[in-house]
Design a protein around this motif. Structure first.
Motif, PDB file in Angstrom:
ATOM      1  N   LEU A 120      -2.614  -8.258   7.371  1.00  0.00           N
ATOM      2  CA  LEU A 120      -3.027  -9.171   6.313  1.00  0.00           C
ATOM      3  C   LEU A 120      -2.021 -10.311   6.210  1.00  0.00           C
TER       4      LEU A 120
ATOM      5  N   GLN B 115      -3.948 -13.065   0.770  1.00  0.00           N
ATOM      6  CA  GLN B 115      -5.081 -12.532   0.025  1.00  0.00           C
ATOM      7  C   GLN B 115      -5.125 -13.193  -1.341  1.00  0.00           C
ATOM      8  N   LYS B 116      -6.307 -13.529  -1.753  1.00  0.00           N
ATOM      9  CA  LYS B 116      -6.450 -14.140  -3.072  1.00  0.00           C
ATOM     10  C   LYS B 116      -7.670 -13.513  -3.721  1.00  0.00           C
TER      11      LYS B 116
ATOM     12  N   GLU C  21      -5.202  -2.399  -7.833  1.00  0.00           N
ATOM     13  CA  GLU C  21      -4.456  -2.465  -6.577  1.00  0.00           C
ATOM     14  C   GLU C  21      -5.033  -1.506  -5.534  1.00  0.00           C
TER      15      GLU C  21
ATOM     16  N   LYS D 169      -8.237  -2.769  -4.108  1.00  0.00           N
ATOM     17  CA  LYS D 169      -7.976  -3.908  -3.234  1.00  0.00           C
ATOM     18  C   LYS D 169      -7.629  -3.406  -1.849  1.00  0.00           C
ATOM     19  N   LYS D 170      -6.672  -2.479  -1.810  1.00  0.00           N
ATOM     20  CA  LYS D 170      -6.203  -1.989  -0.515  1.00  0.00           C
ATOM     21  C   LYS D 170      -7.353  -1.385   0.270  1.00  0.00           C
TER      22      LYS D 170
ATOM     23  N   PHE E 267       4.330 -18.461   3.500  1.00  0.00           N
ATOM     24  CA  PHE E 267       3.110 -17.966   2.874  1.00  0.00           C
ATOM     25  C   PHE E 267       2.935 -18.511   1.479  1.00  0.00           C
TER      26      PHE E 267
ATOM     27  N   CYS F 155       9.993 -14.020  -4.939  1.00  0.00           N
ATOM     28  CA  CYS F 155       9.206 -14.567  -3.832  1.00  0.00           C
ATOM     29  C   CYS F 155       9.076 -13.529  -2.714  1.00  0.00           C
TER      30      CYS F 155
ATOM     31  N   THR G 265       6.652 -10.885  -3.676  1.00  0.00           N
ATOM     32  CA  THR G 265       5.251 -11.286  -3.537  1.00  0.00           C
ATOM     33  C   THR G 265       4.782 -11.048  -2.107  1.00  0.00           C
ATOM     34  N   TYR G 266       5.686 -11.311  -1.171  1.00  0.00           N
ATOM     35  CA  TYR G 266       5.326 -11.073   0.225  1.00  0.00           C
ATOM     36  C   TYR G 266       5.126  -9.577   0.475  1.00  0.00           C
TER      37      TYR G 266
ATOM     38  N   GLN H 297       4.330  -7.387  -1.655  1.00  0.00           N
ATOM     39  CA  GLN H 297       3.122  -6.944  -2.349  1.00  0.00           C
ATOM     40  C   GLN H 297       1.911  -7.108  -1.431  1.00  0.00           C
ATOM     41  N   MET H 298       1.903  -8.218  -0.701  1.00  0.00           N
ATOM     42  CA  MET H 298       0.769  -8.455   0.190  1.00  0.00           C
ATOM     43  C   MET H 298       0.721  -7.414   1.304  1.00  0.00           C
TER      44      MET H 298
ATOM     45  N   GLY I 126       1.311  -4.530   0.900  1.00  0.00           N
ATOM     46  CA  GLY I 126       0.805  -3.279   0.342  1.00  0.00           C
ATOM     47  C   GLY I 126       1.828  -2.461  -0.418  1.00  0.00           C
TER      48      GLY I 126
ATOM     49  N   SER J 115       0.170 -14.299 -10.387  1.00  0.00           N
ATOM     50  CA  SER J 115      -1.252 -14.351 -10.057  1.00  0.00           C
ATOM     51  C   SER J 115      -1.596 -13.333  -8.977  1.00  0.00           C
ATOM     52  N   GLN J 116      -0.614 -12.969  -8.166  1.00  0.00           N
ATOM     53  CA  GLN J 116      -0.895 -11.981  -7.128  1.00  0.00           C
ATOM     54  C   GLN J 116      -0.743 -10.543  -7.623  1.00  0.00           C
ATOM     55  N   CYS J 117       0.175 -10.341  -8.569  1.00  0.00           N
ATOM     56  CA  CYS J 117       0.524  -8.959  -8.937  1.00  0.00           C
ATOM     57  C   CYS J 117      -0.053  -8.508 -10.271  1.00  0.00           C
TER      58      CYS J 117
END
Lengths: 157, 1114
Positions: free
Chosen positions: A13, A16-17, A24, A27-28, A106, B60, B63-64, B66-67, B69, B99-101
């Protein structure tokens, strides 16, 4: 639009937005499932598929898959257009974008996406408008940072 | 101090930044998890530092991660900290992380309200933008309620950049807080005509999304949108508007008629495929909603179909796919226009792209008629044979079954053919859909009485050849059909030609390898067959054969008695005992057949899926009430087995099924049918089955038709279904010929009289079923009406937005604003943090409105203003602190920020954002405050102590702007209120009036405090010094987690945590004049005790009062 995913051919990945609140764990699960479905498709297949109660629109640019989930009544072609526009924006911003640009910057990619789409709706239909907003915001960020050299920060200047 | 800064910066230089992290992860492919866990440890360390740059960098990186997983929810509070940084660079990262978490369950979200509000009103448009973007991702109902008003204000911001974002986010706000829709809608509507195209398109987007869900409330906007549609050249906007019309036309057919022309023009002219596709879709929707009476109706459909054909023929797979998709929509209402393109669609079945093949299959589903069903299915069966890959083949299989079974088997004229198809399908290798085939077999056999004899014969054959199905373990899925076969043979065994042989087949030792549930059905149905055999032989007084059958059962059943499956075991042993008993009776020449078959008497009818829901709850039955009081927890253990025992007893005493004799059943059914027929509200079953009823009223009266088996049961070399196809064609030809003859005859008879008969080539009605088919309808409880709305989802968030928008706004409908109160004086404590309760502000505002009305007569509007205090923000560079305050007035809204200044301990800056809410022009605004001894408004040199300050701008309608006023403060130990007035001139078209607004500014003690970090050793020294006076506070009934409680004190009262040990924490803060405030917070059983020390006792007392107030409101 419900969500947008960017992932690599290897199933990593990259972005993701989510435009609707999703737990969570779900989502995964969804990301994993969707990546499998999309990666399993052959290159000559069309860019749309129905998945759960959503329509998935995806497109592959080099090694990256751009994948959007839209609702039943949404227009697939315009969604494809959205993806393409986003790629163009990335391209303009980074100057012939590649996957590594998105990996290492990113947060920038997110900022661009956020200027282009908001809450899943198109915010600005002009490329120039989006790029201008990003430039201005970046400028502001540089102003924040530039006056403070490392030495200044260390209190030695 | 300086040393600390130096140390922090050096640390920072050695920190990993995001790029380093990404590179690191890429370099540690083998032990990624381990590497990341060390990174997370580092991040945790970084988050503990005070340097905001370090924190932002850490966030920051999180956040990465988190993406990738990883769970980062533990850092939520740090994210909030970074969000509240005054620097755009960090704020941007903070909001991105949020906004991501964040999601609705994130508890720190409620702490962000004031930060977001502050950012929304920031003079920097990018601060506002970044806050809006972030908010759009994590807005909660609470945030939506508290911020709706702020966002609505932003919709009229001077910068289109902000207006556009504010308009878009309103959609999310409406979803979370539906009450905001009506108050905000007029302004949203205005934005449809905004001079900026971006804002306009945003407004179109939002209204279209709203209208798509609840179209009827937006009909009144149709003229406006029509104008937009004919004038706009932006395809993005056009698509949205056209989509909106698609949603509106079903409600207003006249609109549809008006739309057809511009839409067809667009279809002809546009080169953008997306727009063309949208237009075609909407034209289809319009034509569906227009029932009839359009002269050029068919021309438009023809145009659409033509364009779609071009799409389908295109080499681009995407267009092909969409063309087929749209085609399937036309198909529903205009099947004929699509059916003429059958060639093209069948061609698509051979496409290399599976998703296109599937779409084509969907289309076939709707293209079948009685006439072409057999032919189409034959084609599909060919594809089944050719298909590579089980997924597509399974899809084909389900489609075949779907196509055939649709609308109650409407298109099947020959069920023998259908059964043969099903039997052929069982030969598929490795299908997962054995169950589906089985349920179709059961359904057809149960519901189509006439076919039972044929079905039973086929099933007997399947049972006989069961080894073909079960032979290969990979074919496992298909053995489900044996379940159906066994049941059908057992239940309808009277149709069996040779029940003995079938019985033998069902008791073969190989059966024991089948799954348990199938074996169970085998055993049970063997018993049914046994009953049939007995009856057959008893009539013929052939006792020898009957006894042989009993012997067979006695020999074979023990195999099943040994089964590991309980169900099989239990049934087998029951039946074995029964047979042994019967055997004894047989030896005594007692006639048992009658009694044995009585065991399986009665018919099983299918039950409608919704039947259970429709059974009314009998009067006086409360399903929620306890039958027996629930056992209390303290009850002794030994009673439990008793309860289990009692339960078992009731099970035994319950009768298996109530016996209702056949006549009574028939009578009831007849009565119900009568009632249904007479009841105009009863939704009649589908036309085809109705027709069947007309042909033969009453289920019971249809004689089971003797089927003339014109096809031998199996023809080597040729699939049987094909033979039916051939036969069917012959039969139709014959029928047609006969009909023609008849018609000719009729014509001759009726010549010159009445209308001419329309005898088209071969219409649907001409095809009669091969034999009378009785499709048994599903049973429903009496008086229950089948309805469609059972399936609607009550949890759809859009349901709440079904709100009438044309009704004028009522006084009470206002977005919640922290309103002023009418009492002029209040203890400072009571003005503390207000988490506004939804109803309360409304009540208040309506009360105030009344008061205002009274005052209007005096031509002088007085508004008592009072400000609730909210802690807002974190530190920024020069240590300013903000307080947001609200003033509401009919003409004017204003936001007040009070900032303490660390560098000058005697100065406070109040910034005010004024917004003109009226339709008139506001000018000559003058701001004045009555100075107290302690606090004074700083006026320019030369001005008198009572002169007002001129606000340096004017306000056109709907515009907002900010002004700043500086106050000098001497003592900060007491909260204060300052009275003030704002005068301004309201200039409307024909008049201008002078208006005056009275208000109060409230400076709380908390607002003079500044979050200042303090290290535990310094803290200990401070406490040891003995210079501090102490005081304490107890709060009862505080029901929140401890970390939450601390977060609240930090947030609302500007403290920072020095140290925390379990449920005990020390906290520190400093006033702008350098007073130290120390707290020791402990909690136990909902009681919080706060011991506090400060070098200024009265300041401490007031701060504690304010803290108390904060918690009394939660």
């Amino acid at each position: 639009m419900r969500f947008m995913l960017l992932f690599s051919r290897q199933g990593k990945l990259r972005l993701q937005k989510w435009y609707t609140a999703t737990a969570e764990r779900d989502k995964k699960k969804m990301v994993r499932e969707l990546m499998q479905v999309v990666l399993a498709r052959k290159p000559k297949m069309c860019s749309f598929l129905e998945w759960r109660d959503l329509k998935i629109v995806y497109k592959r640019y080099a090694s990256l898959y751009f994948c959007c989930a839209v609702e039943e009544q949404d227009n697939e072609l315009i969604t494809l257009e959205v993806i393409h526009r986003f790629v163009e924006l990335l391209d303009k911003y980074f100057g012939s974008v590649c996957e590594l640009d998105i990996i290492f910057n990113f947060e920038k990619a997110y900022f661009i996406l956020d200027e282009f789409l908001m809450g899943g709706e198109i915010q600005d239909t002009s490329k120039k408008g989006v790029l201008k907003a990003i430039e201005q915001a970046d400028l502001l960020q540089e102003e924040d940072e530039s006056p403070r050299s490392v030495l200044e920060e260390m209190g030695l200047a | 101090m300086a040393l600390k800064i130096v140390k922090g910066s050096i640390d920072r230089m050695f920190d990993k930044n995001l790029q380093d992290l990404v590179r690191g992860i890429r370099n540690h492919k083998e032990d990624e998890a381990k590497y990341i866990s060390t990174c997370i440890d580092e991040i945790k360390q970084e988050l503990k530092q005070d340097n905001i740059a370090v924190k932002a960098n850490a966030v920051c990186k999180l956040t990465y991660l988190q993406m990738l997983g990883y769970d980062v929810s533990w850092a939520a509070f740090n994210i909030v900290e970074v969000m509240s940084s005054s620097k755009f660079t960090y704020k941007r990262i903070g909001y991105l992380a949020a906004s991501q978490c964040f999601h609705e369950g994130t508890d720190v979200i409620m702490l962000t309200t004031n930060q977001i509000r502050k950012d929304l009103s920031s003079p920097n448009q990018y601060d506002t933008g970044v806050a809006l973007t972030g908010l759009s991702c994590f807005v909660t109902p609470d945030l939506a309620r508290d911020l709706a008003n702020d966002i609505m204000t932003l919709m009229s911001h001077t910068k289109p950049y902000i207006r556009k974002k504010a308009v878009l986010i309103m959609y999310k706000v409406f979803l979370k807080y539906p009450e905001s829709l009506r108050p905000a809608f007029p302004r949203l509507k205005e934005k449809l005509e905004d001079p900026d195209p971006g804002v306009q398109s945003a407004a179109v987007n939002v209204i279209c999304e709203l209208a798509r869900r609840n179209p009827k409330n937006y009909l009144s906007l149709a003229p406006l949108f029509f104008k937009l549609m004919t004038s706009s050249t932006n395809n993005w906007v056009l698509i949205k508007i056209i989509k909106l019309f698609g949603a509106l036309t079903p409600l207003e057919p006249r609109l549809g008629k008006k739309l057809i022309e511009p839409l067809t023009n667009l279809i002809h002219s546009t080169s953008a495929m997306s727009l063309l596709y949208e237009c075609v879709n909407t034209v289809i929707a319009v034509l569906i909603s227009l029932s009839s009476g359009m002269p050029n109706h068919s021309a438009s459909i023809q145009l659409c179909v033509q364009k779609l054909r071009i799409l389908i023929e295109d080499s681009d797979q995407n267009l092909k796919y969409l063309g087929l998709l749209a085609m399937s929509k036309i198909l529903k209402t205009h099947p004929k226009s699509v059916q003429s393109h059958k060639d093209l669609i069948l061609q698509c079945l051979d496409d290399k792209d599976e998703s296109i093949r599937l779409r084509a299959l969907d289309l076939l589903y709707g293209m079948v008629s009685k006439k072409n069903l057999m032919e189409i299915v034959k084609k599909l069966m060919l594809h089944v044979d050719k298909a590579e890959g089980t997924t597509y083949r399974d899809e084909l299989l389900t489609k075949i079954i779907d196509i055939c079974s649709q609308s109650n088997y409407q298109y099947i004229t020959n069920f023998e053919w259908y059964i043969s198809i099903l039997v052929e399908l069982t030969r598929l290798e490795g299908t997962r859909h054995g169950h589906l085939i089985a349920s179709q077999m059961l359904d057809v056999a149960i519901r189509v009485k006439a076919i039972r004899a044929f079905a039973v014969a086929q099933m007997a054959m399947l049972l006989d050849n069961a080894h073909l199905l079960t032979g290969n373990m990979q074919r496992n899925g298909i053995c489900e059909v044996l379940y159906a076969a066994a049941w059908i043979c057992g239940e309808f065994s009277e149709h069996l030609e040779d029940p003995n042989q079938t019985l033998e087949a069902m008791l073969r030792p190989k059966v024991a390898t089948l799954p348990g549930h199938i074996q169970a059905v085998y055993v049970q149905n063997a018993a049914k067959l046994f009953a049939t055999v007995l009856r057959k032989h008893e009539g013929a007084t052939d006792s020898q054969a009957a006894q042989e059958t009993s012997q067979l059962l006695v020999e074979r059943l023990p195999l099943f008695v040994q089964s590991a499956n309980l169900e099989v075991q239990e049934r087998a042993s029951c039946i074995l005992q029964l047979v042994k008993y019967i055997q004894k009776l047989q030896q005594k020449d007692v006639e048992v057949a009658e009694e044995v078959s009585a065991l399986f008497a009665g018919e099983l009818n299918p039950v409608a899926p919704k039947a259970q829901k429709k059974v009314p709850v009998p009067e006086g039955l409360d399903l929620d009430a306890w039958i027996n009081e629930p056992p209390s927890e303290s009850e002794s253990e030994d009673e439990k087995p008793k309860a289990v025992f009692a339960k078992e007893e009731t099970k035994h005493s319950r009768p298996r099924h109530t016996e209702v004799d056949e006549k009574e059943l028939a009578r009831r059914r007849e009565a119900r049918k009568q009632e249904q027929a007479n009841n105009p509200f009863y939704i009649k079953s589908s036309p085809s089955s109705q027709k069947v009823y007309q042909d033969a009223p009453g289920v019971e009266h249809i004689p089971v038709v003797q089927i003339d088996l014109s096809v031998p049961l199996k023809v080597p070399g040729m699939p049987m279904s094909d033979q039916y196809l051939k036969l069917e064609e012959e039969r139709r030809q014959k029928e047609k010929a006969e009909k023609k003859k008849k018609e000719k005859k009729k014509k001759r008879e009726k010549h010159g009289k009445g209308k001419k008969h329309d005898s088209g080539p071969e219409s649907e009605e001409d095809i009669t079923p091969a034999h009378h088919v009785d499709i048994v309808t599903e049973e429903m409880p009496e008086n229950a009406l089948p309805s469609d709305d059972d399936d609607k989802d009550p949890n759809d968030p859009h349901k709440a937005l079904d709100i009438d928008l044309d009704k004028p706004l009522a006084d009470t409908e206002k977005l919640p604003v922290r309103t002023h109160r009418s009492e002029p004086l209040k203890s400072p404590g009571e003005d503390g943090d207000v988490e506004s309760v939804p109803q309360e502000p409304k009540k208040r505002s309506s009360k105030e409105k009344k008061e205002k009305k009274k005052d209007k007569d005096k031509d002088r509007k007085v508004c008592q203003l009072d400000f609730s205090v909210r802690r807002i923000t974190d530190s920024n560079k020069n240590g300013c602190y903000l307080e947001t305050k609200w003033v509401v007035y009919t003409h004017l809204w204003a936001v007040y920020d009070i900032q303490g200044n660390l560098q000058d301990g005697s100065q406070v800056v109040v910034s005010v954002i004024f917004e003109n809410k009226s339709d008139s022009f506001l000018k000559s605004m003058e701001f004045n405050v009555l100075d107290s001894l302690n606090s004074k408004l700083q006026r320019p040199e030369g001005a008198g102590p009572h002169d007002g300050l001129v606000v340096p701008f004017q306000l056109p309608p709907g515009v907002s702007n900010e002004a700043r006023f500086i106050f000098s403060v001497q003592s900060i130990v007491m909260p204060q209120k300052l009275k003030g007035t704002l005068t301004f001139i309201v200039k409307s078209e024909d008049s201008s009036t002078h208006e005056k607004l009275d208000f109060k500014l409230h400076f709380t003690c908390t607002s003079y405090l500044i979050t200042t970090p303090c290290y535990s050793d310094a803290y200990a020294k401070l406490l040891e010094s003995g210079d501090l006076k102490s005081s304490s506070l107890r709060l009862e009934g505080v029901n929140m987690p401890f970390h939450h409680l601390l977060a609240r004190i930090c947030f609302h009262h500007h403290f920072s945590v020095v140290e925390r040990i379990d449920s005990c924490a020390s906290m520190y803060s400093r006033s702008i004049q350098g007073h130290h405030v120390c707290l020791l917070v402990k909690t136990a059983d909902q009681t919080v005790s706060i011991d506090a020390k400060c070098d200024e006792p009265s300041l401490l007392g007031n701060v504690l009062d304010e803290i108390k107030q904060t918690f009394s409101q939660c």
